[in-house]
Design a protein around this motif. Sequence first.
Motif, PDB file in Angstrom:
ATOM      1  N   SER A 282      86.392  23.833  37.044  1.00 54.97           N
ATOM      2  CA  SER A 282      87.191  23.365  38.220  1.00 54.97           C
ATOM      3  C   SER A 282      88.241  21.740  38.183  1.00 54.97           C
ATOM      4  CB  SER A 282      86.475  22.940  40.034  1.00 54.97           C
ATOM      5  OG  SER A 282      87.198  22.192  40.933  1.00 54.97           O
ATOM      6  N   THR A 283      89.134  21.380  38.636  1.00 59.82           N
ATOM      7  CA  THR A 283      90.334  20.461  38.714  1.00 59.82           C
ATOM      8  C   THR A 283      89.847  19.682  39.756  1.00 59.82           C
ATOM      9  OG1 THR A 283      91.911  21.238  38.733  1.00 59.82           O
ATOM     10  CG2 THR A 283      91.249  21.440  36.954  1.00 59.82           C
ATOM     11  N   ARG A 284      89.378  19.733  40.580  1.00 66.50           N
ATOM     12  CA  ARG A 284      88.304  18.613  41.568  1.00 66.50           C
ATOM     13  C   ARG A 284      87.997  17.440  41.442  1.00 66.50           C
ATOM     14  NH1 ARG A 284      85.046  21.360  46.109  1.00 66.50           N
ATOM     15  NH2 ARG A 284      84.408  22.263  43.935  1.00 66.50           N
ATOM     16  N   THR A 285      88.804  16.100  41.702  1.00 63.03           N
ATOM     17  CA  THR A 285      87.440  15.113  41.248  1.00 63.03           C
ATOM     18  C   THR A 285      85.960  14.929  41.605  1.00 63.03           C
ATOM     19  OG1 THR A 285      89.841  13.825  40.975  1.00 63.03           O
ATOM     20  CG2 THR A 285      87.823  12.428  41.748  1.00 63.03           C
ATOM     21  N   TRP A 286      85.580  14.758  41.165  1.00 66.00           N
ATOM     22  CA  TRP A 286      83.362  14.484  41.387  1.00 66.00           C
ATOM     23  C   TRP A 286      84.205  13.475  42.525  1.00 66.00           C
ATOM     24  CZ3 TRP A 286      79.588  10.552  40.856  1.00 66.00           C
ATOM     25  CH2 TRP A 286      78.486  11.734  41.210  1.00 66.00           C
ATOM     26  N   LYS A 287      83.200  13.558  44.182  1.00 66.79           N
ATOM     27  CA  LYS A 287      82.429  12.931  44.737  1.00 66.79           C
ATOM     28  C   LYS A 287      81.310  12.692  44.733  1.00 66.79           C
ATOM     29  CE  LYS A 287      87.290  13.651  46.816  1.00 66.79           C
ATOM     30  NZ  LYS A 287      87.222  14.436  46.357  1.00 66.79           N
ATOM     31  N   THR A 289      77.026  13.816  44.223  1.00 64.15           N
ATOM     32  CA  THR A 289      76.352  14.402  44.561  1.00 64.15           C
ATOM     33  C   THR A 289      75.024  14.401  45.403  1.00 64.15           C
ATOM     34  OG1 THR A 289      74.295  14.178  42.823  1.00 64.15           O
ATOM     35  CG2 THR A 289      75.832  15.810  42.153  1.00 64.15           C
TER      36      THR A 289
ATOM     37  N   ALA B  89      79.170  16.782  35.955  1.00 63.53           N
ATOM     38  CA  ALA B  89      79.507  15.292  36.622  1.00 63.53           C
ATOM     39  C   ALA B  89      78.137  14.934  37.154  1.00 63.53           C
ATOM     40  CB  ALA B  89      80.113  15.405  37.695  1.00 63.53           C
ATOM     41  N   TRP B 106      74.961   5.095  45.668  1.00 61.67           N
ATOM     42  CA  TRP B 106      76.263   5.295  44.941  1.00 61.67           C
ATOM     43  C   TRP B 106      77.305   4.831  45.702  1.00 61.67           C
ATOM     44  CZ3 TRP B 106      75.131  10.766  41.969  1.00 61.67           C
ATOM     45  CH2 TRP B 106      74.006  10.486  41.272  1.00 61.67           C
ATOM     46  N   ARG B 111      81.659   6.387  41.452  1.00 59.65           N
ATOM     47  CA  ARG B 111      81.920   8.172  41.156  1.00 59.65           C
ATOM     48  C   ARG B 111      83.322   7.426  40.104  1.00 59.65           C
ATOM     49  NH1 ARG B 111      80.518   7.870  46.476  1.00 59.65           N
ATOM     50  NH2 ARG B 111      78.790   8.966  47.461  1.00 59.65           N
ATOM     51  N   ASN B 115      84.181   9.460  37.183  1.00 63.80           N
ATOM     52  CA  ASN B 115      85.382  10.160  36.994  1.00 63.80           C
ATOM     53  C   ASN B 115      86.417   9.483  36.267  1.00 63.80           C
ATOM     54  OD1 ASN B 115      85.160  12.357  38.590  1.00 63.80           O
ATOM     55  ND2 ASN B 115      86.107  10.566  40.446  1.00 63.80           N
ATOM     56  N   VAL B 124      86.774  15.546  32.574  1.00 67.54           N
ATOM     57  CA  VAL B 124      87.595  15.882  33.544  1.00 67.54           C
ATOM     58  C   VAL B 124      87.324  17.532  34.144  1.00 67.54           C
ATOM     59  CG1 VAL B 124      90.344  15.838  33.428  1.00 67.54           C
ATOM     60  CG2 VAL B 124      88.832  14.352  35.532  1.00 67.54           C
ATOM     61  N   ASP B 125      88.236  18.447  33.389  1.00 67.60           N
ATOM     62  CA  ASP B 125      88.046  19.276  34.185  1.00 67.60           C
ATOM     63  C   ASP B 125      86.916  20.370  33.810  1.00 67.60           C
ATOM     64  OD1 ASP B 125      90.945  19.368  34.389  1.00 67.60           O
ATOM     65  OD2 ASP B 125      91.774  20.322  32.189  1.00 67.60           O
ATOM     66  N   ARG B 128      83.111  20.085  37.223  1.00 67.69           N
ATOM     67  CA  ARG B 128      82.141  21.360  38.653  1.00 67.69           C
ATOM     68  C   ARG B 128      81.403  22.213  38.053  1.00 67.69           C
ATOM     69  NH1 ARG B 128      81.362  17.933  42.502  1.00 67.69           N
ATOM     70  NH2 ARG B 128      79.783  20.074  43.664  1.00 67.69           N
TER      71      ARG B 128
END
Lengths: 289, 245
Positions: A282-287, A289, B89, B106, B111, B115, B124-125, B128
């Motif tokens: 996924s290319t979503r930005t990490w928010k 955990t 991540a 955090w 964050r 990133n 970055v890809d 998740r």
Amino acid sequence: MLIELLLAPFTEFEFMRRALLGCTALAVSATPVGVFLLLRRMSLAGEAIAHGILPGVAVAYVLSGLSVAGLTLGGLLGGLTVALLATWMSRTTILREDASLATLYLMAMALGVLLISSSGRNVDLFHLLFGGVLALDDASLGLLLSIAVITVVAMLLLHRPLTFESVDPGFMRVVSGRGPVIQSAFIILVVINLIAGFHALGTLLALGIMILPAASARMWSDRIGVIMVLAPVMAWCSAWFGLLLSYHVEAAAGPAIVGMAGAMFVLSLLLARRSKTDTRSSTRTWKGT
Amino acid sequence: MSCSILCRQLTLRYGQHVAVEDLDAEIESGSLTALIGPNGAGKSTLLDAIVGNRAPVRGQIAVRNQGHGSIAYLPQHPQVDRSFPIDVAGLVAMGLWTRRGAWRRWRRQDREDVNHALETLGLVDHARRPISALSGGEFQRALFARILIQDARLILLDEPFAAVDEQTSYALQEIILRWHREGRTVMTVLHDLDLVRALFPEAMWLDRRKMAHGRTEAVLEDVQAVQDARENRRHKHVQVTTGAG
């Protein structure tokens, strides 16, 4: 009709409501601990500790009968003794960890049954092995709820260190040096939750409500946060349907609850599509955990 | 401020075997040092002792200017449980422990830093993706990204380029040079002497005892001299046993 089938036993009978309340406490308390037990590959250790509770409660039973306080204290001492013995054996003998644990739980089981059966009351042996979820008195229910509160607070405090320590113990040793404290705190949580499980489901099935929903939830998700929510929900559903099954077909309640958890596991095994190495990206930005 | 390491008559055991003996050495603050030597020379045991995982049987080891969380250590075989349900991540964010600990929340900056580290390592890809789905090279990149987040003053790496492809190796080398430019103290166990020559200004040659320590060129000359002497001895032995010459 369906609603009545699902709800009537709980609206009509207090012992069913108490059983469901006790199981709810177990679902929010023992199951999240079971998730970490499973993920840390300690399921067999959990089994050994669960069996280790038996000689402790057996001694307490011989001394004080079915007193909740006595059984709890005995179970605590028995469980912690087995946990310490397992650690000692795996460090000092040439036996592999699984063999150490198997020898311990076989000995604990034999000793426990021997002590109880020699007291001459087999009905009580059945109660200790399979629990009395339909006969939870105020003291037992109070204990289950107290353990649930302690565990939820402890898990909130320990969630991050326990997760990190489970993922990479070497990293935690270098950055915090508190690995042994985290491990000890976790083992204490395991023992007290097995004692809570013992009061409802007995020593033989206490681990069932910890491990089976955790294993089922793991089938559906690769995210610890999702698993930690899904597993208690599955445990609670198992309890609900297990109690209904027990009520409608007059089956033993503890085995019915764990049997439902087992059925949910089999369904998860068959239906969950997620493989161990899901390669979706996924290319979503990490928010976070 | 960076960290320096001081060893005085340091003796370390690995099981029953003496792995490091009577080591006197100082790794200067802000240096970039390659730790070289044959298998079983005590290199990994020394790193283990520097991070405090192994107590000396004799002598002393001191890490100066060591603040909270100021050491980042990447062992040759990290103990990461790759079947644990955590994404890339999440693994990288473990580096936040040094600034947030067990309970502090955090923040947005944390964050963003995670990133940014993922971006720097080309992950970055994969943010998740579960860590179980990463290749060996991607996994090593993720561990480097975690070190970036740790922001450590002293960085210890044990064979960081083993089992990674050439492209990943170049990317990781760039990161190491960047740490050096930032004034961090970096010590890396390596077997590839060409890479040591190309990348590391300082080297320490360990073979249970300290054989040489200083500028890389000088240390590698010592290594070459010993290798030549061994080769000559072997050659003469072959001549004697075969009656040749």
